[in-house]
Design a protein around this motif. Structure first.
Motif, PDB file in Angstrom:
ATOM      1  N   PRO A  21       0.840  -1.211   0.000  1.00 24.54           N
ATOM      2  CA  PRO A  21       0.000   0.000   0.000  1.00 24.54           C
ATOM      3  C   PRO A  21       0.868   1.250   0.000  1.00 24.54           C
ATOM      4  CG  PRO A  21       0.048  -0.973   2.180  1.00 24.54           C
ATOM      5  CD  PRO A  21       0.835  -1.885   1.292  1.00 24.54           C
ATOM      6  N   ILE A  22       1.530   1.503  -1.125  1.00 21.80           N
ATOM      7  CA  ILE A  22       2.422   2.663  -1.172  1.00 21.80           C
ATOM      8  C   ILE A  22       2.433   3.209  -2.594  1.00 21.80           C
ATOM      9  CG2 ILE A  22       4.509   1.326  -1.728  1.00 21.80           C
ATOM     10  CD1 ILE A  22       5.997   3.202   0.214  1.00 21.80           C
ATOM     11  N   ASN A  23       2.575   4.512  -2.713  1.00 20.82           N
ATOM     12  CA  ASN A  23       2.771   5.127  -4.024  1.00 20.82           C
ATOM     13  C   ASN A  23       3.594   6.398  -3.839  1.00 20.82           C
ATOM     14  OD1 ASN A  23       0.941   7.122  -3.152  1.00 20.82           O
ATOM     15  ND2 ASN A  23      -0.771   5.923  -3.948  1.00 20.82           N
ATOM     16  N   ILE A  24       3.902   7.084  -4.956  1.00 17.20           N
ATOM     17  CA  ILE A  24       4.779   8.255  -4.871  1.00 17.20           C
ATOM     18  C   ILE A  24       4.163   9.308  -3.958  1.00 17.20           C
ATOM     19  CG2 ILE A  24       5.860  10.102  -6.198  1.00 17.20           C
ATOM     20  CD1 ILE A  24       5.944   8.251  -8.592  1.00 17.20           C
ATOM     21  N   GLN A  25       2.845   9.487  -4.093  1.00 14.36           N
ATOM     22  CA  GLN A  25       2.164  10.497  -3.295  1.00 14.36           C
ATOM     23  C   GLN A  25       2.340  10.244  -1.795  1.00 14.36           C
ATOM     24  OE1 GLN A  25      -2.098  10.284  -3.439  1.00 14.36           O
ATOM     25  NE2 GLN A  25      -2.293  12.503  -3.584  1.00 14.36           N
ATOM     26  N   LYS A  26       2.246   8.958  -1.407  1.00 12.15           N
ATOM     27  CA  LYS A  26       2.396   8.640   0.024  1.00 12.15           C
ATOM     28  C   LYS A  26       3.810   8.898   0.507  1.00 12.15           C
ATOM     29  CE  LYS A  26      -1.354   5.415   0.702  1.00 12.15           C
ATOM     30  NZ  LYS A  26      -1.727   4.009   0.653  1.00 12.15           N
TER      31      LYS A  26
ATOM     32  N   LYS B 400      24.053  -5.525 -17.214  1.00  6.88           N
ATOM     33  CA  LYS B 400      24.795  -6.694 -16.709  1.00  6.88           C
ATOM     34  C   LYS B 400      25.709  -6.343 -15.535  1.00  6.88           C
ATOM     35  CE  LYS B 400      25.043  -9.411 -20.936  1.00  6.88           C
ATOM     36  NZ  LYS B 400      25.936  -9.602 -22.086  1.00  6.88           N
ATOM     37  N   ALA B 401      26.150  -5.090 -15.461  1.00  3.96           N
ATOM     38  CA  ALA B 401      27.005  -4.677 -14.338  1.00  3.96           C
ATOM     39  C   ALA B 401      26.272  -4.819 -13.014  1.00  3.96           C
ATOM     40  CB  ALA B 401      27.457  -3.237 -14.531  1.00  3.96           C
ATOM     41  N   PHE B 402      24.935  -4.922 -13.061  1.00  6.30           N
ATOM     42  CA  PHE B 402      24.146  -5.005 -11.828  1.00  6.30           C
ATOM     43  C   PHE B 402      23.640  -6.427 -11.559  1.00  6.30           C
ATOM     44  CE2 PHE B 402      24.110  -0.611 -13.187  1.00  6.30           C
ATOM     45  CZ  PHE B 402      24.372   0.067 -12.000  1.00  6.30           C
ATOM     46  N   HIS B 403      24.299  -7.408 -12.135  1.00  3.42           N
ATOM     47  CA  HIS B 403      24.074  -8.825 -11.818  1.00  3.42           C
ATOM     48  C   HIS B 403      22.641  -9.327 -12.004  1.00  3.42           C
ATOM     49  CE1 HIS B 403      28.018  -8.409  -9.930  1.00  3.42           C
ATOM     50  NE2 HIS B 403      27.541  -7.356  -9.298  1.00  3.42           N
ATOM     51  N   PRO B 404      22.042  -9.087 -13.156  1.00  2.00           N
ATOM     52  CA  PRO B 404      20.639  -9.528 -13.335  1.00  2.00           C
ATOM     53  C   PRO B 404      20.459 -11.036 -13.173  1.00  2.00           C
ATOM     54  CG  PRO B 404      21.620  -8.895 -15.447  1.00  2.00           C
ATOM     55  CD  PRO B 404      22.578  -8.457 -14.380  1.00  2.00           C
ATOM     56  N   LEU B 405      21.487 -11.837 -13.500  1.00  2.00           N
ATOM     57  CA  LEU B 405      21.307 -13.291 -13.452  1.00  2.00           C
ATOM     58  C   LEU B 405      21.214 -13.822 -12.025  1.00  2.00           C
ATOM     59  CD1 LEU B 405      23.595 -14.443 -16.398  1.00  2.00           C
ATOM     60  CD2 LEU B 405      21.122 -14.112 -16.381  1.00  2.00           C
ATOM     61  N   ASP B 406      21.579 -12.988 -11.042  1.00  2.00           N
ATOM     62  CA  ASP B 406      21.439 -13.428  -9.656  1.00  2.00           C
ATOM     63  C   ASP B 406      20.017 -13.250  -9.133  1.00  2.00           C
ATOM     64  OD1 ASP B 406      24.037 -14.385  -8.641  1.00  2.00           O
ATOM     65  OD2 ASP B 406      24.726 -12.418  -9.300  1.00  2.00           O
ATOM     66  N   CYS B 407      19.181 -12.559  -9.896  1.00  2.00           N
ATOM     67  CA  CYS B 407      17.800 -12.291  -9.454  1.00  2.00           C
ATOM     68  C   CYS B 407      17.054 -13.617  -9.279  1.00  2.00           C
ATOM     69  CB  CYS B 407      17.091 -11.419 -10.478  1.00  2.00           C
ATOM     70  SG  CYS B 407      15.326 -11.224 -10.188  1.00  2.00           S
ATOM     71  N   ILE B 408      16.352 -13.762  -8.129  1.00  2.00           N
ATOM     72  CA  ILE B 408      15.578 -14.991  -7.904  1.00  2.00           C
ATOM     73  C   ILE B 408      14.097 -14.782  -8.258  1.00  2.00           C
ATOM     74  CG2 ILE B 408      17.145 -15.965  -6.189  1.00  2.00           C
ATOM     75  CD1 ILE B 408      15.100 -14.996  -4.045  1.00  2.00           C
ATOM     76  N   GLU B 409      13.774 -13.611  -8.781  1.00  2.00           N
ATOM     77  CA  GLU B 409      12.430 -13.321  -9.294  1.00  2.00           C
ATOM     78  C   GLU B 409      11.364 -13.391  -8.214  1.00  2.00           C
ATOM     79  OE1 GLU B 409      11.823 -15.783 -12.746  1.00  2.00           O
ATOM     80  OE2 GLU B 409      13.766 -15.271 -13.600  1.00  2.00           O
ATOM     81  N   CYS B 410      11.740 -13.040  -6.989  1.00  2.00           N
ATOM     82  CA  CYS B 410      10.772 -13.124  -5.888  1.00  2.00           C
ATOM     83  C   CYS B 410       9.720 -12.041  -5.972  1.00  2.00           C
ATOM     84  CB  CYS B 410      11.486 -13.047  -4.545  1.00  2.00           C
ATOM     85  SG  CYS B 410      12.313 -11.472  -4.249  1.00  2.00           S
ATOM     86  N   GLY B 411      10.042 -10.932  -6.642  1.00  2.00           N
ATOM     87  CA  GLY B 411       9.038  -9.885  -6.826  1.00  2.00           C
ATOM     88  C   GLY B 411       8.972  -8.846  -5.722  1.00  2.00           C
ATOM     89  N   CYS B 412       9.880  -8.909  -4.745  1.00  2.00           N
ATOM     90  CA  CYS B 412       9.852  -7.926  -3.656  1.00  2.00           C
ATOM     91  C   CYS B 412       9.980  -6.499  -4.201  1.00  2.00           C
ATOM     92  CB  CYS B 412      10.989  -8.186  -2.667  1.00  2.00           C
ATOM     93  SG  CYS B 412      10.741  -9.642  -1.662  1.00  2.00           S
ATOM     94  N   CYS B 413      10.824  -6.322  -5.227  1.00  2.00           N
ATOM     95  CA  CYS B 413      11.066  -4.980  -5.771  1.00  2.00           C
ATOM     96  C   CYS B 413       9.793  -4.393  -6.358  1.00  2.00           C
ATOM     97  CB  CYS B 413      12.182  -5.022  -6.814  1.00  2.00           C
ATOM     98  SG  CYS B 413      12.002  -6.331  -8.039  1.00  2.00           S
ATOM     99  N   ALA B 414       9.134  -5.154  -7.218  1.00  3.13           N
ATOM    100  CA  ALA B 414       7.925  -4.641  -7.864  1.00  3.13           C
ATOM    101  C   ALA B 414       6.815  -4.477  -6.839  1.00  3.13           C
ATOM    102  CB  ALA B 414       7.475  -5.582  -8.977  1.00  3.13           C
ATOM    103  N   TYR B 415       6.780  -5.370  -5.842  1.00  2.00           N
ATOM    104  CA  TYR B 415       5.760  -5.289  -4.794  1.00  2.00           C
ATOM    105  C   TYR B 415       5.865  -3.970  -4.043  1.00  2.00           C
ATOM    106  CZ  TYR B 415       3.425  -6.179  -0.333  1.00  2.00           C
ATOM    107  OH  TYR B 415       2.627  -6.078   0.768  1.00  2.00           O
ATOM    108  N   THR B 416       7.086  -3.532  -3.820  1.00  2.00           N
ATOM    109  CA  THR B 416       7.307  -2.418  -2.912  1.00  2.00           C
ATOM    110  C   THR B 416       7.493  -1.085  -3.630  1.00  2.00           C
ATOM    111  OG1 THR B 416       8.395  -2.085  -0.797  1.00  2.00           O
ATOM    112  CG2 THR B 416       9.819  -2.390  -2.677  1.00  2.00           C
ATOM    113  N   CYS B 417       7.621  -1.093  -4.960  1.00  2.00           N
ATOM    114  CA  CYS B 417       7.973   0.136  -5.693  1.00  2.00           C
ATOM    115  C   CYS B 417       6.859   1.181  -5.632  1.00  2.00           C
ATOM    116  CB  CYS B 417       8.264  -0.191  -7.158  1.00  2.00           C
ATOM    117  SG  CYS B 417       8.650   1.278  -8.124  1.00  2.00           S
ATOM    118  N   PRO B 418       7.131   2.369  -5.070  1.00  2.00           N
ATOM    119  CA  PRO B 418       6.089   3.404  -4.990  1.00  2.00           C
ATOM    120  C   PRO B 418       5.668   3.910  -6.371  1.00  2.00           C
ATOM    121  CG  PRO B 418       7.900   3.908  -3.510  1.00  2.00           C
ATOM    122  CD  PRO B 418       8.367   2.798  -4.399  1.00  2.00           C
ATOM    123  N   ALA B 419       6.569   3.803  -7.358  1.00  2.00           N
ATOM    124  CA  ALA B 419       6.211   4.230  -8.706  1.00  2.00           C
ATOM    125  C   ALA B 419       5.568   3.078  -9.482  1.00  2.00           C
ATOM    126  CB  ALA B 419       7.438   4.756  -9.445  1.00  2.00           C
TER     127      ALA B 419
END
Lengths: 312, 437
Positions: A21-26, B400-419
């Motif tokens: 539950p987060i976005n840029i605005q928050k 590639k300098a940021f080690h993409p092949l080590d990604c385990i695809e858990c999705g934490c990044c996309a889950y948490t991204c405010p954008a």
């Protein structure tokens, strides 16, 4: 991405299928919340002067963001609160008695030259609020260094200027400096209010403690090395605002912890040098802007080793 | 109890395990099953039956085509009515599948031999039994288990971890299995330990599954070589690299496998299936699946035959709601959205989630503003934001300098991204591009 609707109306998209539950605005909203103590302190000490500066800076920042996006036929994104945040931050770096039209010009420079010309939020190399402040400082140095005392608004110099120029005025006590009961920019005066906001940001995981920590520690060591009054320097001027709110701006600072450490270190050294050896009584604004320039380089050399790669 | 270490990053999505108190129900035999020849990581199996053949439940219908491959068994008794390409739930394209129409007679193929006294047989024999039973990792990746249990000769495995973390939200299949079949899980663990000649085994359970923990506390009390590890609820706790780090403070080297740090990790379902295969000669043709979400009338944990169509499962669970908008195979963090309900359950299917319009997340995304939240949560300690920006601009070589092949695809990044950036999706795409070269 990859979103399409098959015949049976099932929505197909790639995982994850849930979002925090987060976005840029928050995020921006919480940084604004963190600034509430500083805003209240400025209103308390500088009354209507502070209100005028805060109001004009915020309103015109949002206005210029809106105009830019309208003129360039971009989606209007003033709701993400980033322009409002820039406005408040700019206001907090300005003297209470600055003329209203300078505030508007400062806001315009912040939002348009500081941010939008580079492509908007996320693409600006320099802290927008500091770009606005630096512009005003070199354009109207007189107005930008006219200070008043809290409450009664009598003309005076800042504690840093008194010390640097050896003026015949009373330097406030450490405790007054800490609370903000002294002359200065709106939000630069109360170290207490800024530290409270900074702790909130660290607790809410919006900033890393390492940046303000390194900045302030380096600064203290530098001041000690020059044999100066540490408490006086730490609690006066814009150090706290810079350390907690400007040097931690994610867009314009390094990504890794080592990078943030180097950034804080550089800011600390530059601030000491400008304050004690440079031409200005205060150096936080220019230190951070100079260090902003080094960020791509720092980022390039501080990519951390991932999990499973031997450290060290 | 085991003292634990921690892993960097991770997230805490609401766990939504509303079906944890629904006992496993056995789903009645469906009218037909569709059994794809690709159900595991590796080489597709080769069919052994042809059109019109009569097959028994538990009978082998496709054989392994190499070392990294497993046979496939019929999950029903009946007649092979079709062998053709059928939409695959994971690959997303039609894949050759065997369609069997059930005769309702429930005739089961009896194996010639069982291995109740497994310790009388050599580890090599038992590995063959496991391969012949078609056993793959039931946690999701479906990697052939016999390959995991046959490390190179110079590797010494001293720890076995039985993974009952089940860190994905919604899923409760492993939880129910541990509660209702705890003895079988422990027996399976002992078989794996015997095969690997491992000194110590751990059953790892997240602390949001207290009833299962209570049961295993009692059981491991009588097992001197097996410990219970109660893990904090922390996604992706069940990812094998993170699990090993938490339990043993060992880091699986980049590009390496758990065996490189002397560990074999198997899902609780896999341990259960190994026990069934070794002691009773039951091949892997059914599994426990969680059916959950607001889009299904009666969420359940069901024991279901491999090849059962999701549409039949939906019927068994009271049907879907009118506002159904998304169907996911697996958990919400890593599962795969389906284009159709006419896809079969596979060996690796842990859950089927039915989401309504209100559960669908907003997929509009904005430019990265470098807030760094993805860096804070990435359990592989990568820079997801930098990867995302480079990949978005097609600059894979720089990424590639940021080690993409080590990604385990858990999705934490996309889950948490405010954008709301589709970070893990971009990295997955980049990985396929890099691997193509």
């Amino acid at each position: 991405m990859n979103e399409k609707k098959p015949d049976n109306n099932l929505i197909v998209a790639t995982s994850p299928h849930v979002h925090a539950p987060i976005n840029i605005q928050k995020v921006m909203g919480e940084v604004l919340i963190a600034l509430i103590p500083a805003v209240i302190a400025s209103l308390y000490f500088f009354r209507l002067y502070a209100f005028k500066v805060l109001f004009i800076a915020t309103a015109s920042s949002v206005f210029f963001e809106y105009i830019w996006q309208k003129v360039n036929k971009q989606p209007i994104r003033i709701n993400d609160l980033s322009a409002a945040l820039t406005g408040i931050l700019l206001a907090l770096t300005l003297p209470p008695t600055i003329p209203w039209w300078m505030i508007i010009i400062g806001s315009m420079v912040s939002v348009i030259l500081g941010k939008q010309v580079f492509g908007g939020l996320g693409h600006n190399p320099f802290n927008p609020a500091l770009v606005g402040r630096a512009f005003l400082q070199v354009s109207w140095p007189q107005a930008m260094t006219t200070w008043v005392t809290p409450f009664d608004a009598v003309s005076t110099a800042t504690p840093l200027a008194i010390k640097k120029l050896g003026l015949q005025e009373v330097i406030p006590s450490y405790f007054d400096l800490f609370l903000g009961n002294c002359s200065g920019s709106l939000g630069e005066t109360s170290a207490l209010a800024l530290i409270l906001g900074g702790i909130f940001l660290i607790k809410r995981e919006h900033i890393f403690a390492i940046t303000p920590f390194t900045y302030i520690i380096t600064f203290i060591i530098g001041i000690l090395a020059f044999g100066q009054d540490v408490l006086f320097h730490v609690f006066s001027g814009g150090l706290m605002l810079g350390a907690f709110f400007m040097a931690t701006d994610p867009v314009t600072t390094p990504m890794s912890k080592q990078g943030k450490f180097i950034f804080g270190l550089g800011c600390g050294i530059l601030t000491v040098l400008i304050r004690l050896k440079g031409g200005f009584p205060e150096g936080v604004c220019f230190s951070i802007l100079i260090m902003n320039m080094t960020v791509p380089l720092i980022d390039k050399y501080t990519i951390p080793k991932p999990f499973g790669v031997k450290k060290g | 109890m085991k003292n634990l270490f921690t892993f960097y990053g991770g997230v805490h999505p609401p766990d939504q395990k509303n079906t944890s108190n629904h006992p496993i129900e056995e789903m009645p035999i469906p009218e037909k099953v569709v059994i794809p020849l690709i159900q595991h990581t590796g080489i597709p199996s080769k069919p052994l039956v042809s059109l019109g053949d009569t097959v028994l439940e538990n009978q082998k219908i496709a054989e392994a085509a190499g070392h990294i491959s497993v046979p496939i068994h019929s999950s029903v008794s009946g007649k092979v009515t079709d062998i053709r390409a059928f939409l695959h739930p994971v690959i997303g394209k039609p894949v050759e599948s065997i369609v069997i129409e059930c005769d309702g007679k429930h005739r089961v193929f009896k194996p010639e031999k069982t291995h109740v006294d497994y310790y009388r047989y050599s580890p090599k024999d038992l590995i063959q039994v496991i391969k012949d039973a078609g056993i793959v990792g039931l946690g999701g990746a479906a990697f052939p288990t016999h390959v995991k249990l046959s490390p190179p000769k110079d590797v010494i495995i001293n720890n076995i971890i039985i993974n009952g973390a089940e860190c994905e939200p919604f899923l409760t299949a492993d939880d129910r299995l541990m509660r209702e079949y705890s003895k079988e899980v422990i027996e399976g663990t002992k078989i794996i330990m015997y095969i690997m000649d491992a000194m110590k085994g751990f059953v790892a359970i997240e602390d949001n599954k207290q009833p299962a923990i209570e049961i295993f506390k009692k059981i491991v009390f009588n097992e001197p070589n097996i410990d219970l590890a109660v893990l904090p609820t922390h996604y992706p706790q069940g990812a094998e690299k993170q699990l090993i780090k938490v339990l043993l403070n060992r880091e699986v080297p980049s590009g390496g496998l758990p065996l490189h740090v002397g560990v074999v990790v198997d899902n609780v379902g896999t341990a259960y299936s190994i026990n069934r295969a070794v002691k009773e000669g039951e091949n892997l043709y059914n599994r426990i699946v969680t059916v959950a979400g607001n889009g299904i009338e009666t969420p359940k944990n069901i024991k279901v035959r491999v090849g059962t169509l999701i549409s039949d499962i939906a019927k068994f669970c009271g049907g879907t709601t009118k506002d159904l908008a998304q169907v996911i195979m697996g958990g919400p963090m890593m599962g795969i959205a389906q284009t159709s309900l006419d896809v079969p359950v596979l060996k690796g299917t842990s859950g089927i989630l039915f989401f309504t319009k209100n559960d669908i997340i907003d997929r509009q995304y904005f430019d990265c503003f470098r807030c760094g939240k993805c860096i804070r949560v990435c359990p592989m300690e990568l820079f997801p934001n930098a990867l995302s920006i480079y990949i978005e601009n097609g600059r894979i070589d720089e990424a590639k300098a940021f080690h993409p092949l080590d990604c385990i695809e858990c999705g934490c990044c996309a889950y948490t991204c405010p954008a709301q950036r589709p970070i893990v999706q971009q990295i997955k795409w980049a990985k396929t591009q890099i691997n193509k070269k």
